[in-house]
Scaffold this active site. Sequence first.
Site, PDB file in Angstrom:
ATOM      1  CD  GLU A  44      -2.922  -1.247   2.247  1.00 19.90           C
ATOM      2  OE1 GLU A  44      -2.894  -0.333   3.096  1.00 19.90           O
ATOM      3  OE2 GLU A  44      -3.733  -2.184   2.286  1.00 19.90           O
ATOM      4  CE  LYS A  62     -11.021  -3.042   3.475  1.00 16.13           C
ATOM      5  NZ  LYS A  62     -10.352  -4.162   4.189  1.00 16.13           N
TER       6      LYS A  62
END
Length: 424
Positions: A204, A336
């Site tokens: 990330e 999400k």
Amino acid sequence: MPAILDVRGREVLDSRGNPTVEAEVYLEDGSVGRAIVPSGASTGSREALELRDNDPKRYKGKGVLQAVKNINEIIAQELIGLEALDQYTVDKTMIELDGTENKSRLGANAILAVSLATARAAAASLGVPLYLYLGGVQARELPTPLMNVINGGKHADNPLDFQEYMIVPLASTFKESLRWAVEVFHTLKSILKSKGLNTNVGDEGGFAPYLEKNEDPLAILVEAIQKAGFEPGKDVALALDLAASEFYENGKYILKAEGKELTSDEMISFLEYLCDKYPIVSIEDGLSEKDWDGWKKLTDKLGKRVQLVGDDIFVTNPKILAEGIEKGIANAILVKVNQIGSLTETLDTIRIAHQAGYRTVISHRSGETEDTFIADLSVAVNSGQIKTGSLSRTDRIAKYNQLLRIEEELGEAALYRGILNFKR
């Protein structure tokens, strides 16, 4: 209204070099929408199913040719002729076609790719930006970013149990907040180098230094904020994602970094200690998805002073969220899109959360792509917060750049609430 003319799927790659699904939706008026779905590393047990081929001869079993085939041979036939602007009917058709609770027949990755591509095609047909198509004239709030700059847990090869240590820039605009965060990020890199620590970045875009205690990254982040010329808590705050389900075994929280096994009550006390010592405004997955009783205690203890975000415990599922709201679990939800597997269900979850006074944090996954749908989604629903990684790796920066464009396009209508998004 423009009808769907064709739907096509293909296998492409995500930011980890693993296969994922891309879909394109073609409309009769010539408009086209495209979307690529992400993939997570640490996942909730009740997430919608990401269909993989499990063929060891291709991509070590991670191929998605079956999901693509389901788009091209099953989903496409059912959607051709439907109105692209009727997102509910498009998604309902695919969900009923799948017929399972967790989308395991066609694959949530297949259904979601088509769902998001349909929305993009509809926006293109109307000639409006995606955020405006999804949210209408009320879509004008830029999200405060929660930026994962130090990694642990499943996202790193170091002793840290907690998965993400985040900075939260609190300037008066998104553009200025992004600058502040970048300056802290580069200062952090210099500090890590000066201490002889690794500055390679993870999935990330955050650093994964070899730090021995779960508290250590918080102290280094405070130092980085100060050395960058900002005031911790006032200019730049901190946030945590423990992903506690990953170190919960037999009713105990196994903190290998501390060499301790904690009960729920002891874990809550540890989190309270960290909140007392550091300017933490948000804690995600502070306890396991299986520890509902503990979550209730955590919410009662800290819910009035910090944001408590449910990710694995809610998995963007409107039914599970409603149960959590009824029981007083958490005060915010991580959203999400691939946890639930369709745009309509994602929007339902957000609506339920906002109606109950829960905050929403629109989120990426660790396996991302160049797709920027979640940036538009965060503005469309006025979520006020987004989690989309650090200040490196194009798959993360793409979302921030899209938000910069949206803020510029909105002009004086743009809102950025900063710290107000975390006030209890």
